[in-house]
Design an enzyme around this catalytic site. Structure first.
Site, PDB file in Angstrom:
ATOM      1  N   HIS A 114       0.761  -1.257  -0.103  1.00 29.90           N
ATOM      2  CA  HIS A 114      -0.117  -0.002  -0.026  1.00 29.90           C
ATOM      3  C   HIS A 114       0.784   1.253   0.094  1.00 29.90           C
ATOM      4  CE1 HIS A 114      -3.383  -2.663   1.967  1.00 29.90           C
ATOM      5  NE2 HIS A 114      -3.158  -3.100   0.414  1.00 29.90           N
ATOM      6  N   HIS A 170      -1.430 -10.858  -4.873  1.00 29.66           N
ATOM      7  CA  HIS A 170      -0.075 -10.315  -5.003  1.00 29.66           C
ATOM      8  C   HIS A 170       0.988 -11.085  -5.668  1.00 29.66           C
ATOM      9  CE1 HIS A 170      -1.076  -6.913  -2.446  1.00 29.66           C
ATOM     10  NE2 HIS A 170      -1.608  -7.576  -1.466  1.00 29.66           N
TER      11      HIS A 170
HETATM   12 ZN    ZN Z   1      -3.989  -4.583  -0.315  1.00 27.76          ZN
END
Ligand code: ZN
Length: 292
Positions: free
Chosen positions: A81, A270
């Site tokens: 983030h 991810h």
């Molecule tokens: Zn995230």
């Protein structure tokens, strides 16, 4: 081809704090200006003598549901983030000092970091930013799910990301999709606020895995079986797909340069995002443009 934009750093150092998902302790993060071509790096100031960890794919280590970076003994967890915030705002050179092995979670979005970086201001460094142009269709797929990411050339020479979220008909999170051209403006207004989400039934598993022992339903979005969100409400009906785009931006930032191309992600996480970066970096067919 579009002209190269210039690299940027921040005008002055800025500090943010928060609680870590894993350590459950207070964490301080300091963003410092860095010279041209430095890139983004993390320095674990609680580990004296440890080397800064560049935010590049070669330093990424395998984790489920997050992106961690490691250099020798120094590890930084949950980098996605903050990397999204920096990439989204086009802040290319920054040294991030951190006194813990993880970034604070904030509200599960990138706003904690975006607000700090906006406060720090941006400085044009008069050095062309490296750019990676997707020139050929490139696809990565998950071995154990239907997740895919497809990159194709983009005639506008910008970065466009589409995310399709589809957990099936019976999921508490209904299927939805979002497509956005990524600019600092769209990042701030359309993406940065979008929070991490989990299903209520996943919470016990995540807590057993060490996640968020003190995290509450106010710190992220927790979906109940009936589709309602516990003790919280959505900022937008499609907030989950927007968060997935935020994750893509943070993971794609591990290229260490701008990317121009159209990315269509379906159910990716991810790991698959990092795999796309890996394949793009290795592909002979793609070109990395660097201004002379
Ligand atoms: Zn995230």
């Amino acid at each position: 081809m579009k002209p190269f934009r210039s690299e940027n750093t921040i005008q002055h150092s800025v500090e943010v704090g928060g609680v870590g998902f894993f350590t459950n302790s207070d964490i301080t993060v300091r963003f410092h200006p860095a010279p041209p071509l430095h890139g983004i790096s993390f320095s674990r100031i609680d580990l004296p003598g440890s080397k800064p960890i560049p935010a590049l794919l070669e330093y990424a280590v395998f984790r489920e549901r997050r992106t961690a970076l490691q250099r020798e003994e120094a590890v930084v967890e949950l980098t996605e983030h903050v990397l999204a915030a920096l990439a989204g705002l086009q802040i290319d050179n920054c040294l991030i000092e951190i006194d813990a092995p993880e970034l604070p979670g904030g509200d599960g979005s990138a706003m904690l970091f975006v607000n700090a970086l906006l406060q720090a201001g941006k400085v044009n460094q008069q050095v062309p930013r490296k750019m990676y142009l997707v020139e050929q269709k490139t696809k990565v797929s998950s071995n154990d799910s239907n997740a895919t990411v497809v990159a194709t050339p983009n005639r506008q020479n910008n970065l466009q990301i589409s995310y399709t979220l589809d957990y099936g008909q019976n999921s508490p999170v209904p299927s939805h999709a979002v497509t956005l051209n990524i600019t600092p403006e769209t990042f701030i207004n359309e993406i940065a606020f979008a929070r991490t989400f989990v299903l209520e039934k996943e919470v016990a598993y995540l807590k057993a895995a060490g996640y968020g022992k003190q995290t509450t339903a106010r710190d992220l979005l927790v979906f109940k079986e009936d589709g309602s969100v516990i003790d919280n409400s959505l900022h937008r009906p499609d907030e989950c797909a927007r968060h997935k785009i935020l994750d893509c931006i943070g993971d794609f930032a591990l290229m260490g340069c701008d990317i121009h191309g159209t990315f269509q992600a379906i159910q990716s996480g991810h790991q698959l995002n990092r795999e796309m970066v890996n394949v793009l970096q290795k592909s002979d067919h793609q070109k990395k443009y660097q201004a002379a």
